[in-house]
Write a protein that holds these residues in place. Structure first.
Motif, mmCIF file in Angstrom:
data_model
loop_
_atom_site.group_PDB
_atom_site.id
_atom_site.type_symbol
_atom_site.label_atom_id
_atom_site.label_comp_id
_atom_site.label_asym_id
_atom_site.label_seq_id
_atom_site.Cartn_x
_atom_site.Cartn_y
_atom_site.Cartn_z
ATOM 1 N N ALA A 12 -8.052 5.340 1.648
ATOM 2 C CA ALA A 12 -8.112 3.920 1.298
ATOM 3 C C ALA A 12 -6.768 3.427 0.792
ATOM 4 C CB ALA A 12 -9.192 3.686 0.242
ATOM 5 N N ALA A 13 -6.109 4.247 -0.049
ATOM 6 C CA ALA A 13 -4.817 3.845 -0.615
ATOM 7 C C ALA A 13 -3.786 3.614 0.473
ATOM 8 C CB ALA A 13 -4.322 4.908 -1.591
ATOM 9 N N GLU A 14 -3.857 4.422 1.527
ATOM 10 C CA GLU A 14 -2.898 4.274 2.622
ATOM 11 C C GLU A 14 -3.103 2.977 3.390
ATOM 12 O OE1 GLU A 14 -3.563 7.810 4.801
ATOM 13 O OE2 GLU A 14 -2.339 9.079 3.478
ATOM 14 N N ARG A 15 -4.290 2.377 3.225
ATOM 15 C CA ARG A 15 -4.608 1.168 3.978
ATOM 16 C C ARG A 15 -4.552 -0.089 3.117
ATOM 17 N NH1 ARG A 15 -7.071 5.450 6.127
ATOM 18 N NH2 ARG A 15 -7.482 5.551 8.352
ATOM 19 N N VAL A 16 -4.397 0.067 1.812
ATOM 20 C CA VAL A 16 -4.344 -1.087 0.917
ATOM 21 C C VAL A 16 -2.905 -1.551 0.824
ATOM 22 C CG1 VAL A 16 -4.806 -1.950 -1.400
ATOM 23 C CG2 VAL A 16 -6.344 -0.278 -0.379
ATOM 24 N N ASP A 17 -2.561 -2.603 1.540
ATOM 25 C CA ASP A 17 -1.181 -3.052 1.648
ATOM 26 C C ASP A 17 -0.576 -3.470 0.320
ATOM 27 O OD1 ASP A 17 -1.628 -4.623 4.914
ATOM 28 O OD2 ASP A 17 -1.233 -2.557 4.324
ATOM 29 N N ILE A 18 -1.399 -3.958 -0.581
ATOM 30 C CA ILE A 18 -0.859 -4.478 -1.831
ATOM 31 C C ILE A 18 -0.203 -3.365 -2.644
ATOM 32 C CG2 ILE A 18 -2.929 -4.218 -3.268
ATOM 33 C CD1 ILE A 18 -2.240 -7.003 -4.442
ATOM 34 N N ILE A 19 -0.664 -2.137 -2.484
ATOM 35 C CA ILE A 19 -0.055 -1.023 -3.206
ATOM 36 C C ILE A 19 1.311 -0.704 -2.606
ATOM 37 C CG2 ILE A 19 -0.246 1.420 -3.795
ATOM 38 C CD1 ILE A 19 -3.249 1.090 -3.914
ATOM 39 N N ALA A 20 1.324 -0.497 -1.291
ATOM 40 C CA ALA A 20 2.592 -0.182 -0.619
ATOM 41 C C ALA A 20 3.581 -1.329 -0.730
ATOM 42 C CB ALA A 20 2.329 0.146 0.843
ATOM 43 N N GLY A 21 3.079 -2.557 -0.646
ATOM 44 C CA GLY A 21 3.952 -3.725 -0.653
ATOM 45 C C GLY A 21 4.495 -4.101 -2.013
ATOM 46 N N SER A 22 4.019 -3.427 -3.062
ATOM 47 C CA SER A 22 4.435 -3.809 -4.416
ATOM 48 C C SER A 22 5.324 -2.777 -5.103
ATOM 49 C CB SER A 22 3.200 -4.055 -5.284
ATOM 50 O OG SER A 22 2.435 -2.858 -5.422
ATOM 51 N N GLN A 23 5.549 -1.629 -4.473
ATOM 52 C CA GLN A 23 6.252 -0.534 -5.149
ATOM 53 C C GLN A 23 7.635 -0.949 -5.651
ATOM 54 O OE1 GLN A 23 4.937 2.566 -5.796
ATOM 55 N NE2 GLN A 23 3.025 1.776 -4.977
#
Length: 276
Positions: free
Chosen positions: A82-93
Motif C-alpha cells: 500500500a505504501a508503494e502506491r500511496v503517492d502522497i508519501i513518495a511525493g512528500s519526502q
C-alpha cells in the motif's frame, strides 16, 4: 433473526476485526487480550476470537512466551504494498526534509479519509524536546491544524458530519461551537493555512496547509508541530511561508497545476502537463 440483522452483525464483526488489527499494528510493542478489550471497549472473548482468526491468516503473531500479540508478515506485506502506491508519501519526502531543516520543527504529512486525517509519515524536529505524532493516528478534524486545512477545502462532506455529531472538547482551547469552526474555516480558505494552538494537547501547537492532487482535490495536508513556545498562536511569517511552500511542492509532485489557495512568495508552478 432477519437477514438484515445478520448483515448488520456481519458488518459489525468486520469492523471490529479491523479495529483489532489496527490496535495491534499501531502499538509500539506487543499487546495482550485484556488491554485490547479495554481499548476497544468490548469483551475479552470477542477480542480473542478475532485475534485467533488474524493469527491463523498470518496478519498477527502471538508470542508463545508472553501470550501477547504483534503484527505478522502478511500485514507487513500488505502495508508495504500500500505504501508503494500511496503517492502522497513518495511525493512528500523531499518537501518534508526541507521543511524540517528550515523550521527545525517536527513535520507531519497526513492523508484525508472519511474518519478525518490519518498520519502517513512524520519527521522528528531538531529541538532538544522531541515531539512526534504516531503514524496511523487519526487526527480530530476540528481540533488540529491538519484537520482544519483539509476541512476548509474538503468536498467529501466532513464538515457536515461534524455538524451532525458535534465537536468534542479535548482541551480548554478546543473549538466546540460549529459556527465558530465555520468562521475559522473561512479564514483558512482566505489565507491558505490553518493553525491550532493547544487545541488537541496542551502545550502543543501546529501550522498546516492543504495538499492537492492532479484533479484539484484536497487529499491531505502538511504541517509543522511543536511546542507553543516555538509555534505561537500566530505563527511567524517565515513559518507560514515555509509551510505554504512545502504544500505547494508536494501538490506539484502529485500533479497539481492549478492555483493554490494561497501562494507563497515563490509564486506558482510553471504550466506543465499534469501527472496521471
Amino acid at each position: 433473526m432477519t437477514q438484515s440483522d445478520d448483515q448488520r452483525l456481519g458488518v459489525k464483526s468486520v469492523h471490529l476485526a479491523f479495529e483489532v488489527l489496527e490496535a495491534v499494528a499501531f502499538e509500539p510493542g506487543e499487546i495482550g487480550v485484556s488491554e485490547l478489550a479495554n481499548k476497544l471497549r468490548t469483551t475479552k472473548g470477542t477480542v480473542f476470537r478475532h485475534l485467533q482468526t488474524l493469527v491463523d491468516r498470518g496478519y498477527l503473531i502471538q508470542n508463545a512466551s508472553t501470550q501477547r500479540y504483534r503484527v505478522g508478515a502478511r500485514a507487513y506485506l500488505i502495508g508495504r504494498a500500500a505504501a508503494e502506491r500511496v503517492d502522497i508519501i513518495a511525493g512528500s519526502q523531499d518537501a518534508m526534509r526541507s521543511l524540517r531543516d528550515e523550521t527545525g520543527e517536527t513535520v507531519v504529512i497526513s492523508s484525508l479519509s472519511n474518519r478525518g486525517n490519518i498520519v502517513m509519515n512524520t519527521l522528528i524536529g531538531k529541538s532538544s524536546l522531541e515531539i512526534g505524532v504516531r503514524v496511523g493516528s487519526v487526527l480530530e478534524p476540528h481540533a488540529t491544524a491538519q484537520g482544519k486545512a483539509v476541512l476548509a477545502f474538503d468536498t467529501q462532506g466532513l464538515a457536515k458530519q461534524l455538524r451532525r455529531r458535534g465537536l468534542a472538547g479535548l482541551t480548554p482551547h478546543t473549538v466546540t461551537d460549529i459556527d465558530e469552526l465555520e468562521r475559522q474555516l473561512e479564514a483558512v480558505r482566505a489565507q491558505g493555512y490553518a493553525t491550532a494552538a493547544e487545541e488537541m494537547l496542551l502545550g502543543i501547537s501546529a501550522l498546516a496547509a492543504p495538499v492537492m492532487d492532479d484533479s484539484g482535490k484536497t487529499v491531505g495536508s502538511i504541517a509543522i508541530v511543536g511546542s507553543i513556545q516555538n509555534i505561537g498562536r500566530q505563527p511567524t511569517p517565515e513559518q507560514i511561508e515555509a509551510v505554504l511552500r512545502a504544500a505547494q511542492r508536494v501538490s506539484w509532485n502529485l500533479g497539481y497545476v492549478g492555483h493554490l489557495p494561497f501562494e507563497p512568495r515563490g509564486g506558482r508552478a510553471p504550466a506543465r502537463k499534469a501527472m496521471g
